[in-house]
Enzyme design. Structure first.
Site, PDB file in Angstrom:
ATOM      1  N   TYR A  20      -1.453  -1.039  10.705  1.00 33.65           N
ATOM      2  CA  TYR A  20      -1.724  -1.575   9.363  1.00 33.65           C
ATOM      3  C   TYR A  20      -0.545  -1.289   8.435  1.00 33.65           C
ATOM      4  O   TYR A  20      -0.014  -2.181   7.761  1.00 33.65           O
ATOM      5  CB  TYR A  20      -3.021  -0.961   8.798  1.00 33.65           C
ATOM      6  CG  TYR A  20      -3.223  -1.229   7.327  1.00 33.65           C
ATOM      7  CD1 TYR A  20      -3.506  -2.510   6.868  1.00 33.65           C
ATOM      8  CD2 TYR A  20      -3.103  -0.200   6.381  1.00 33.65           C
ATOM      9  CE1 TYR A  20      -3.665  -2.760   5.508  1.00 33.65           C
ATOM     10  CE2 TYR A  20      -3.271  -0.439   5.031  1.00 33.65           C
ATOM     11  CZ  TYR A  20      -3.549  -1.725   4.595  1.00 33.65           C
ATOM     12  OH  TYR A  20      -3.699  -1.974   3.252  1.00 33.65           O
ATOM     13  N   SER A  63       0.843  -1.202   0.000  1.00 33.85           N
ATOM     14  CA  SER A  63       0.000   0.000   0.000  1.00 33.85           C
ATOM     15  C   SER A  63       0.871   1.242   0.000  1.00 33.85           C
ATOM     16  O   SER A  63       1.971   1.253   0.566  1.00 33.85           O
ATOM     17  CB  SER A  63      -0.859  -0.013   1.273  1.00 33.85           C
ATOM     18  OG  SER A  63      -1.461   1.249   1.468  1.00 33.85           O
ATOM     19  N   LYS A  90       2.368  -3.858   6.555  1.00 33.03           N
ATOM     20  CA  LYS A  90       2.726  -3.918   5.123  1.00 33.03           C
ATOM     21  C   LYS A  90       4.232  -3.733   4.953  1.00 33.03           C
ATOM     22  O   LYS A  90       4.881  -4.428   4.180  1.00 33.03           O
ATOM     23  CB  LYS A  90       1.969  -2.829   4.346  1.00 33.03           C
ATOM     24  CG  LYS A  90       0.473  -3.053   4.266  1.00 33.03           C
ATOM     25  CD  LYS A  90       0.150  -4.254   3.395  1.00 33.03           C
ATOM     26  CE  LYS A  90      -1.313  -4.608   3.426  1.00 33.03           C
ATOM     27  NZ  LYS A  90      -1.622  -5.891   2.781  1.00 33.03           N
TER      28      LYS A  90
END
Ligand code: NAD
Ligand code: UD1
Length: 335
Positions: free
Chosen positions: A148, A124, A152
């Site tokens: 989050y 992302s 990643k």
């Protein structure tokens, strides 16, 4: 190729699974349905004209994953499965590290054991640090700001280290900017569970009467109209980007990172206007203070994917809004 698509019942994975099937690959979907429904797998089958193999399985169920991958003689894994809500990741960090980091680790361990060496990871743009100014090229400094984003970044690091240790791995980490839109048929698209955090699904909620008005988070950013600017990319373009990345990996070993974005930013109010045009309905909104953690602008330098794998996003903001609106109208109860 025989390809496992983890998270293939979800929003992006379902579009990619379909694109792979249409490119004559054999697709095996593995999804625990924690944020999706088997209906999307049926819809993919309807659109492709034949069904993908489907297993309702958690990626952390190592025995089952080993059995599925060896039974289907899997050659490549496209890994979409994971949790993706930033706010939830702050309140439930263990769930995020377990699903996203531990889940990826388990998957890679099974792959190593079975000699499967091709892997495409859903990363992302959230991995880019706020110390950098957009547009973000792949070499920009990284610095995620929530669990989050950290998850990643950790998986990207793990993949890079793995490729250094064993040059037979062929890995692409694809950093998506802001995925939007739906398949033009209106059969598959984004089905958010609960109140959406993201702009596009919330606007659709207003258009379909579920919410009274949009809350615009901040109109005092240093942007042309004061609202936040993002690089929205059509999910169909993302899907073709994965097929391009898979082709690229046939010629290139090691760890490869690509931005998947358009290189253009649009503001919240431009998104609102475009939805008004395609739907023919007004969208009431109220301006609230900035949302904590938001940046003014985020958009990609999209050249690397074009130069290396001859892929670029083709679809406009208008077509993203049109296709998302079409999907929302055809699926009023979602699925
Ligand atoms: P999604 O929630 O629609 O799809 C993820 C799928 O994975 C769901 O079907 C869910 O049921 C499944 N899943 C979750 N945990 C699992 C587990 N442990 N085992 C098996 N299945 C599991 O999300 P999406 O928008 O399609 O996102 C796909 C991937 O792309 C995610 O990794 C996400 O972090 C990443 N990503 C998404 C966006 C975005 O805005 N949608 C942006 C950047 C990156
Ligand atoms: C979100 C995620 C990010 C992820 C990205 C891509 C957060 C905090 N960040 O970021 O990690 O990589 O999606 O999917 O969730 N907006 C409103 N009203 C709303 C919703 C959003 O005004 O109801 C504004 C936001 O302030 C922002 C823009 O719309 O300026 C886009 O927001 P959103 O769709 O949530 O995406 P990102 O903020 O880019």
């Amino acid at each position: 190729m025989r390809i496992a698509v983890t998270g293939g019942a979800g929003y992006i994975g379902s579009h990619v699974a379909l694109e792979l099937m249409q490119a004559e690959h054999d697709v095996v979907i593995v999804d625990n349905l924690s944020n999706s429904s088997e209906v999307s797998v049926q819809r993919v089958a309807d659109l492709a004209g034949h069904a993908p193999a489907f297993y309702q399985t958690d990626i952390r169920d190592v025995q089952e994953i080993r059995r599925i991958f060896s039974y289907h003689s899997i050659e490549a894994v496209l890994h979409f499965a994971g949790l993706k809500a930033v706010g939830e990741s702050v309140s439930e960090p263990l769930a995020y590290y377990d699903n996203n980091v531990n889940g990826s680790l388990q998957l890679l361990q099974v792959m190593r054991e079975l000699g499967i060496r091709q892997f495409i990871f859903s990363s992302s743009a959230t991995v880019y640090g706020q110390q950098e100014q957009p547009p973000f090229a792949e070499h920009a400094a990284l610095g995620p700001t929530n669990p989050y984003g950290h998850s990643k970044r950790m998986v990207e690091q793990l993949l890079e280290d793995l490729c250094v240790s064993d040059p037979s791995w062929r890995v692409a980490a694809l950093r998506y900017f802001n995925p939007a839109g739906a398949h033009p048929s209106g059969l598959i698209g984004e089905v958010p569970r609960g109140v959406p955090n993201n702009l596009m699904p919330y606007v659709l909620g207003v258009l379909t009467g579920r919410y009274e008005q949009l809350r615009v988070f901040g109109q005092d950013y240093p942007t042309p109209d004061g609202t936040g600017v993002r690089d929205y990319i059509h999910v169909m373009d993302l899907a073709s980007g994965h097929v391009a990345a898979l082709d690229y990996l046939q010629q290139h070993a090691g760890f490869n990172v690509f931005n998947l974005g358009t290189g253009c930013g649009y503001s919240v109010l431009q998104v609102v206007e475009t939805f008004e045009q395609v739907s023919g309905h007004g969208i009431p909104y109220t301006v609230l203070p900035r949302r904590p953690g938001d940046v003014a602008e985020s958009f990609a330098v999209a050249d690397k994917a074009w130069k290396s794998m001859s892929w670029r996003a083709e679809r406009t903001l208008q077509s993203m809004c049109q296709d998302a609106w079409n999907f929302a109208q055809r699926n009023p109860e979602a699925y």
